[in-house]
Design a protein around this motif. Sequence first.
Motif, PDB file in Angstrom:
ATOM      1  N   ILE A   1     -37.495  57.106 -14.448  1.00  0.00           N
ATOM      2  CA  ILE A   1     -38.804  56.530 -14.794  1.00  0.00           C
ATOM      3  C   ILE A   1     -39.106  56.809 -16.265  1.00  0.00           C
ATOM      4  O   ILE A   1     -39.049  57.956 -16.711  1.00  0.00           O
ATOM      5  CB  ILE A   1     -39.905  57.131 -13.881  1.00  0.00           C
ATOM      6  N   SER A   2     -39.418  55.750 -17.019  1.00  0.00           N
ATOM      7  CA  SER A   2     -39.422  55.866 -18.486  1.00  0.00           C
ATOM      8  C   SER A   2     -40.626  55.177 -19.127  1.00  0.00           C
ATOM      9  O   SER A   2     -40.485  54.163 -19.832  1.00  0.00           O
ATOM     10  CB  SER A   2     -38.139  55.236 -19.036  1.00  0.00           C
ATOM     11  N   PRO A   3     -41.849  55.705 -18.899  1.00  0.00           N
ATOM     12  CA  PRO A   3     -43.031  55.051 -19.486  1.00  0.00           C
ATOM     13  C   PRO A   3     -43.058  55.133 -21.012  1.00  0.00           C
ATOM     14  O   PRO A   3     -42.453  56.027 -21.603  1.00  0.00           O
ATOM     15  CB  PRO A   3     -44.197  55.858 -18.895  1.00  0.00           C
ATOM     16  N   PHE A   4     -43.782  54.211 -21.618  1.00  0.00           N
ATOM     17  CA  PHE A   4     -43.834  54.075 -23.079  1.00  0.00           C
ATOM     18  C   PHE A   4     -44.454  55.304 -23.755  1.00  0.00           C
ATOM     19  O   PHE A   4     -45.538  55.766 -23.376  1.00  0.00           O
ATOM     20  CB  PHE A   4     -44.670  52.844 -23.456  1.00  0.00           C
TER      21      PHE A   4
ATOM     22  N   TYR B   1     -61.527  48.713 -30.064  1.00  0.00           N
ATOM     23  CA  TYR B   1     -60.417  48.947 -29.139  1.00  0.00           C
ATOM     24  C   TYR B   1     -59.862  50.352 -29.340  1.00  0.00           C
ATOM     25  O   TYR B   1     -59.816  50.865 -30.448  1.00  0.00           O
ATOM     26  CB  TYR B   1     -59.282  47.973 -29.429  1.00  0.00           C
ATOM     27  N   ARG B   2     -59.404  50.914 -28.226  1.00  0.00           N
ATOM     28  CA  ARG B   2     -58.637  52.169 -28.354  1.00  0.00           C
ATOM     29  C   ARG B   2     -57.626  52.261 -27.209  1.00  0.00           C
ATOM     30  O   ARG B   2     -57.824  51.678 -26.139  1.00  0.00           O
ATOM     31  CB  ARG B   2     -59.556  53.394 -28.374  1.00  0.00           C
ATOM     32  N   LEU B   3     -56.554  53.006 -27.484  1.00  0.00           N
ATOM     33  CA  LEU B   3     -55.561  53.236 -26.425  1.00  0.00           C
ATOM     34  C   LEU B   3     -56.149  54.187 -25.400  1.00  0.00           C
ATOM     35  O   LEU B   3     -56.956  55.063 -25.743  1.00  0.00           O
ATOM     36  CB  LEU B   3     -54.291  53.870 -27.002  1.00  0.00           C
ATOM     37  N   GLU B   4     -55.702  54.052 -24.166  1.00  0.00           N
ATOM     38  CA  GLU B   4     -56.216  54.929 -23.104  1.00  0.00           C
ATOM     39  C   GLU B   4     -55.958  56.398 -23.463  1.00  0.00           C
ATOM     40  O   GLU B   4     -56.811  57.254 -23.273  1.00  0.00           O
ATOM     41  CB  GLU B   4     -55.523  54.585 -21.785  1.00  0.00           C
ATOM     42  N   SER B   5     -54.762  56.679 -23.983  1.00  0.00           N
ATOM     43  CA  SER B   5     -54.506  58.048 -24.457  1.00  0.00           C
ATOM     44  C   SER B   5     -53.752  57.989 -25.787  1.00  0.00           C
ATOM     45  O   SER B   5     -52.973  57.057 -26.013  1.00  0.00           O
ATOM     46  CB  SER B   5     -53.714  58.865 -23.440  1.00  0.00           C
TER      47      SER B   5
ATOM     48  N   GLN C   1     -52.135  40.376 -29.953  1.00  0.00           N
ATOM     49  CA  GLN C   1     -51.187  41.511 -30.005  1.00  0.00           C
ATOM     50  C   GLN C   1     -51.590  42.612 -29.016  1.00  0.00           C
ATOM     51  O   GLN C   1     -50.742  43.254 -28.415  1.00  0.00           O
ATOM     52  CB  GLN C   1     -51.151  42.106 -31.414  1.00  0.00           C
ATOM     53  N   LEU C   2     -52.898  42.798 -28.891  1.00  0.00           N
ATOM     54  CA  LEU C   2     -53.355  43.825 -27.945  1.00  0.00           C
ATOM     55  C   LEU C   2     -52.967  43.454 -26.513  1.00  0.00           C
ATOM     56  O   LEU C   2     -52.567  44.296 -25.711  1.00  0.00           O
ATOM     57  CB  LEU C   2     -54.876  44.007 -28.050  1.00  0.00           C
ATOM     58  N   LYS C   3     -53.088  42.163 -26.208  1.00  0.00           N
ATOM     59  CA  LYS C   3     -52.690  41.690 -24.866  1.00  0.00           C
ATOM     60  C   LYS C   3     -51.191  41.949 -24.658  1.00  0.00           C
ATOM     61  O   LYS C   3     -50.758  42.343 -23.586  1.00  0.00           O
ATOM     62  CB  LYS C   3     -52.972  40.178 -24.724  1.00  0.00           C
ATOM     63  N   SER C   4     -50.395  41.736 -25.738  1.00  0.00           N
ATOM     64  CA  SER C   4     -48.943  41.971 -25.615  1.00  0.00           C
ATOM     65  C   SER C   4     -48.648  43.442 -25.402  1.00  0.00           C
ATOM     66  O   SER C   4     -47.738  43.807 -24.662  1.00  0.00           O
ATOM     67  CB  SER C   4     -48.183  41.529 -26.862  1.00  0.00           C
TER      68      SER C   4
ATOM     69  N   PRO D   1     -52.234  50.667 -21.566  1.00  0.00           N
ATOM     70  CA  PRO D   1     -53.607  50.216 -21.364  1.00  0.00           C
ATOM     71  C   PRO D   1     -54.451  50.370 -22.639  1.00  0.00           C
ATOM     72  O   PRO D   1     -54.398  51.398 -23.294  1.00  0.00           O
ATOM     73  CB  PRO D   1     -54.140  51.151 -20.270  1.00  0.00           C
ATOM     74  N   VAL D   2     -55.182  49.295 -22.989  1.00  0.00           N
ATOM     75  CA  VAL D   2     -56.072  49.322 -24.159  1.00  0.00           C
ATOM     76  C   VAL D   2     -57.501  49.174 -23.641  1.00  0.00           C
ATOM     77  O   VAL D   2     -57.780  48.290 -22.837  1.00  0.00           O
ATOM     78  CB  VAL D   2     -55.741  48.153 -25.114  1.00  0.00           C
TER      79      VAL D   2
END
Length: 320
Positions: free
Chosen positions: A122-125, A53-57, A33-36, A44-45
Amino acid sequence: MLPLLRLLQDGCFHSGEALGAALGVSRSAIWKQLKSLEAELGLPVHRVRGRGYRLESPLLLLEEEVIAASKSSQDWPLSILHSVDSTNAEVLRRLASGHAPPFIVLAERQTSGRGRRGRNWISPFGENLYYSLALQVSGGMRQLEGLSLVVGLALLRALRTAGVARAGLKWPNDVLVDGRKIAGVLLELSGDPADVCHLVIGVGVNVNMLVDKVGIDQPWTSMRAELGAVVDRNEFVCELNRQLSRYLAMHQAQGFPAMRDEWQGSHLWQGRNVTLATGGRPVNGVVLGVDEAGAILLRVAGVEQSFSGGELSLRLSDDS
Ligand code: BTN
């Protein structure tokens, strides 16, 4: 994927084991799931041996319940998508398949966000707001006059209420701070504008974006950059709903002329020398204001002229 994202949204480290236990799946399922998350949502994880694991931000996800629970929020039915090509396109598809307006579609990210004049948005997650409201409009073209400017005004009020005090408008409905774009509006119609038709009010706001990873083709800023703090997008959706419902009701009752002075008072380019891109020969003139239908009024070679149309765009002249 959403439950995993909810656990990770705090931006802290979580071990694969703890994540697996919380979601009742194996560590290798978590890893997949993290890869997805990285591949499908562009999130980015970071992985650190021994910590997890943690999210970049950190993220603050959009939450239907939080928006619906806000007493002051207009009760337009709302859906939140993880990822979509464009919220406007999704609304148009739902309308075509018989979904009755009013309703709102929000997305955490758009893969083909649409801007005015064929541009990309431009619409980042998870960073910004991608918002589309479907409405039914009856009463013919008069009901549409000045509407796109009124939507810009409502958006401007929402931004100012959220603290972006120096935001102003650029005809027809861009919102700028110090010449940098913070938000834009794309209206799309389906059906017969002379009779009953459906209107999609698409609003894009740069909320928490600080870094441009793809190369935005115009100067931009965000609420976070202006305020120096992360903005709660759920709260901002409620404020935008509140302002839109207020201004749309005023527009329906009294038309654009009742808001013309307010609009001109917030227009950053009143009296400035501009060039109007028309698709044909550009027009140079001085901005006098807008007329009662929302068309831009320019003094061109000493003569007042009005211009309207979705494909028009203003820029400051070099000598401005
Ligand atoms: C502009 O060019 O200024 C208009 C930008 C509008 C972007 C918004 S984001 C939500 C909605 N869905 C889209 O594809 N576009 C609008």
